[in-house]
Scaffold this motif. Structure first.
Motif, short mmCIF file in Angstrom:
data_model
loop_
_atom_site.label_atom_id
_atom_site.label_comp_id
_atom_site.label_asym_id
_atom_site.label_seq_id
_atom_site.Cartn_x
_atom_site.Cartn_y
_atom_site.Cartn_z
N VAL A 1 37.49 -2.82 21.58
CA VAL A 1 39.06 -3.25 21.09
C VAL A 1 39.98 -1.56 21.21
N TRP A 2 41.11 -1.72 21.68
CA TRP A 2 41.59 -0.09 22.65
C TRP A 2 43.23 -0.69 21.77
N ILE A 3 43.83 -0.45 21.72
CA ILE A 3 44.62 0.03 21.67
C ILE A 3 45.45 0.62 22.40
N THR A 4 46.09 0.54 23.92
CA THR A 4 46.51 1.27 25.00
C THR A 4 47.94 1.98 24.72
N GLU A 5 48.46 1.51 23.93
CA GLU A 5 50.08 1.80 23.29
C GLU A 5 50.97 2.09 22.22
N THR A 6 51.32 2.56 21.67
CA THR A 6 51.63 2.53 20.50
C THR A 6 52.55 3.73 20.50
N ALA A 7 53.33 3.09 19.05
CA ALA A 7 54.61 4.42 18.93
C ALA A 7 55.13 4.02 16.86
N ASP A 8 56.10 4.37 16.38
CA ASP A 8 56.71 3.59 15.40
C ASP A 8 58.02 2.45 16.22
N ALA A 9 58.11 3.12 17.05
CA ALA A 9 59.12 1.77 17.77
C ALA A 9 59.08 1.61 18.69
N ALA A 10 58.82 0.58 19.59
CA ALA A 10 58.97 0.35 20.98
C ALA A 10 60.72 1.24 21.27
N CYS A 11 61.29 1.19 22.80
CA CYS A 11 61.62 2.15 23.70
C CYS A 11 62.63 3.14 22.46
N GLY A 12 61.34 4.06 22.73
CA GLY A 12 61.50 5.71 23.03
C GLY A 12 61.20 6.05 21.46
N GLY A 13 61.11 4.69 20.66
CA GLY A 13 60.74 5.66 18.85
C GLY A 13 62.72 5.89 18.04
N ARG B 1 39.33 -1.39 11.52
CA ARG B 1 39.20 -2.20 11.49
C ARG B 1 38.27 -3.11 13.20
N GLY B 2 37.55 -1.61 13.15
CA GLY B 2 36.83 -1.37 14.24
C GLY B 2 37.73 -1.18 15.49
N VAL B 3 38.47 -1.15 15.95
CA VAL B 3 39.27 -0.41 16.75
C VAL B 3 38.76 1.15 17.46
N LYS B 4 38.08 1.48 18.54
CA LYS B 4 37.93 2.01 18.92
C LYS B 4 38.90 3.45 19.52
N VAL B 5 39.98 2.74 20.31
CA VAL B 5 40.86 3.70 20.79
C VAL B 5 41.81 3.63 20.25
N VAL B 6 42.94 4.63 20.61
CA VAL B 6 44.55 4.21 19.94
C VAL B 6 45.53 5.28 20.59
N MET B 7 45.91 5.04 21.80
CA MET B 7 47.02 5.39 22.39
C MET B 7 48.37 5.79 22.37
N HIS B 8 49.10 6.99 21.79
CA HIS B 8 50.19 7.40 21.09
C HIS B 8 51.14 7.04 22.23
N ASN B 9 52.22 6.97 22.47
CA ASN B 9 52.59 7.27 23.51
C ASN B 9 54.25 7.77 23.07
N THR B 10 54.60 8.65 23.06
CA THR B 10 53.53 9.43 24.37
C THR B 10 53.21 10.50 24.30
N LEU B 11 52.96 11.63 25.20
CA LEU B 11 52.34 12.93 24.90
C LEU B 11 53.69 13.66 24.49
N ALA B 12 54.71 13.90 25.56
CA ALA B 12 56.04 14.20 25.43
C ALA B 12 57.27 13.81 26.03
N ALA B 13 57.40 12.74 25.86
CA ALA B 13 58.40 12.25 26.59
C ALA B 13 59.18 11.53 25.34
N SER B 14 60.50 11.08 24.89
CA SER B 14 61.56 10.93 24.34
C SER B 14 60.93 11.26 22.87
N ASP B 15 62.21 10.14 21.78
CA ASP B 15 61.55 10.58 20.35
C ASP B 15 60.43 10.22 19.93
N TYR B 16 59.52 9.98 20.50
CA TYR B 16 58.31 9.10 19.94
C TYR B 16 56.83 10.28 20.14
#
Length: 532
Positions: free
Chosen positions: A344-356, A379-394
């Protein structure tokens, strides 16, 4: 004095007595004991567990979420768009977006800070990727996207992605164009655009490590899919794409379905396709089960996700901090029903959708960031990809200066200390406190313990079996952007380099952790057999 007044006085006194009793009880609660050597292995994560997104719209230039620091009522100076952008819902005020020129992925400061999080995956996708036209020649950029597309990705821009990935040790994850421009007259997906992308990537010495077909197919209509697109059409397209992928790049991992907005996620309007229906139509063909995780929609999207709002006051609540696990439980159930055993990978996540939300760039959100990563690793998740590296508030970095934000410092410390073996530290000592443990990175036998005290009023006490090094993150105010490590403000030096890390030695015995604090403890000589 009336009876009513006596009652009010009595009630006030009773409340004070109860409050004092609770305080004394908490202060006198025996310290919970941890044992570094006896923590058992409960799982592993990918070496690139902590990863990040660079949105396709950042790479090609376009309208993305406007930071709160900019006036939400001022229109940014930008090219005029005669149709809805590929990244924008027609129901959202266009003033909540602003135009960005393509990001400079060759920027030395950006590369330096990204490399400090390596090894990682860099996912270049997002809603824009669903409708981007890849121009694989070196001729001048086409003035307008061809019919059926809403943006143009030039070969020079994609070469910049390949160069960036190699410079910072971040393998590429992406998705392909799925809009009407990538389909034949019957509306069936064709591989021409995807083939050009793979061929060009290989020609410049790059590699696509993993790929999904469509970004967020649960919102296919918002993502530019043809009118009436449904689960059956998705299943048909997935079959064609899988055949193409296996013949063109058999070593590239196939991610899917890349869903979002279910469970306790963010429902945004009608027409959402269900993951169960999508998976039923695809016959479990994915190498990796993937989904996106947003437990709320930001204030920008209140008009289309009124039921999915949250507040800064709730950011340290047990309800909020437990939501990632509850959403994961929803998707794990679906994974086990249709694709049992797939990683299981989470390929996009942050505090809130729409820019944080406005506090996404502050210390307040670092509690969510670390609780989410650590609990999902358990819980067994293998990869978590934070959105974003350098755009908007998140973004982990400020998009104008590339200066680290609070979550970058949290990510950096995780990368320095938390290895790939996940350990069981035992139960959390008290309400709204959290303990997580991994093997100490690059220290055989060592253990790293993450101690998060999300209680804003009471300290947390733990008894340690042996001496350790302590790295504690705090802020003067929870919504400060400046973060202290062991009392000193974290910042880059005059050359733009990250500071030297120096832990605070603490002896065996009782250790106290202040309210609203985050601490990493490292024990290099724990002699944990699972970490040898």
């Amino acid at each position: 004095m009336t009876g009513s007044k006596y009652f009010k006085i009595w009630l006030a006194v009773a409340v004070c007595i109860v409050a004092i009793a609770i305080l004394v009880g908490r202060l006198n609660t025996p310290a919970a004991a941890v044992d570094f050597a006896k923590m058992e292995r409960i799982g592993t994560v990918d070496e690139r567990f902590e990863s990040y997104n660079i949105e396709m719209v950042e790479v090609i230039g376009g309208r993305f979420w406007k930071p709160y620091s900019n006036s939400l009522t001022n229109n940014s100076k930008a090219p005029t768009h005669t149709k809805r952008d590929g990244s924008a819902s027609a129901e959202i005020d266009p003033n909540l977006y602003q135009y960005r020129s393509p990001i400079d992925l060759s920027n030395p400061q950006l590369r330096k800070l990204a490399a400090a999080l390596a090894p990682a995956y860099v996912r270049v996708s997002g809603t824009w990727a669903n409708s981007v036209y890849f121009q694989d020649s070196n001729i001048a950029t086409v003035p307008h996207a061809p019919s059926g597309f809403s943006g143009v990705l030039t070969s020079k821009q994609w070469k910049g992605v390949v160069d960036f990935s190699q410079a910072v040790n971040a393998e590429i994850v992406t998705s392909v164009a799925t809009s009407s421009g990538a389909r034949d007259a019957r509306g069936v997906w064709t591989s021409e655009q995807a083939r050009k992308l793979f061929e060009y990537t290989k020609s410049v010495g790059g590699r696509i490590a993993a790929i999904s077909f469509m970004n967020e197919p649960t919102y296919a209509a918002i993502g530019g899919a043809p009118k009436g697109y449904d689960a059956a059409a998705f299943g048909r397209d997935i079959g064609a794409f899988r055949t193409f992928l296996r013949s063109t790049a058999p070593d590239t991992l196939f991610l899917g379905p890349d869903s979002v907005g279910e469970g306790l996620g963010v429902p945004m309007g009608d027409g959402v396709l269900k993951s169960e229906d999508l998976l039923h139509a695809t016959d479990s063909v994915f190498d990796i089960f993937s989904y996106h995780l947003y437990a709320a929609a930001s204030q920008r999207c209140a008009s289309v996700a009124a039921s999915s709002q949250t507040t800064a006051a709730a950011a340290l609540s047990q309800d909020w901090l437990s939501r990632p696990e509850k959403i994961n439980q929803f998707y794990m159930h679906i994974r086990d029903k249709f694709a049992r055993g797939e990683p299981v990978w989470i390929t996009e996540t942050a505090d809130a959708a729409c820019g944080g939300n406005p506090w996404a760039a502050t210390f307040l959100d670092s509690f969510r960031y670390l609780v989410q990563h650590a609990s999902l690793a358990q819980r067994g998740v293998k990869v978590v990809m934070h959105n974003t590296l350098a755009a908007s508030d998140y973004g982990l970095l400020d998009e104008r200066t590339f200066a680290p934000r609070s979550n970058y410092w949290a990510a950096w410390l995780w990368r320095r200390f938390m290895g790939t073996t996940v350990l069981n530290p035992g139960p959390s000592p008290s309400s709204n406190t959290y303990l997580y443990a991994h093997c100490y990175r690059d220290h055989p036998g060592g253990v790293a313990l993450l101690v998060i005290n999300a209680d804003k009023h009471f300290p947390l006490n733990i008894t340690l079996p042996s001496e350790a090094e302590r790295y504690t993150l705090t802020a003067k105010q929870l919504q400060d952007t400046a973060v202290q490590l062991n009392g000193s403000t974290l910042q880059l030096n005059s050359d733009g380099d990250l500071p030297q890390l120096s832990g605070e030695p603490i002896p065996a015995g009782r250790a106290s952790f202040a309210p609203a604090s985050i601490s990493f403890l490292t024990s290099a000589n724990a002699n944990n057999s699972s970490c040898q």
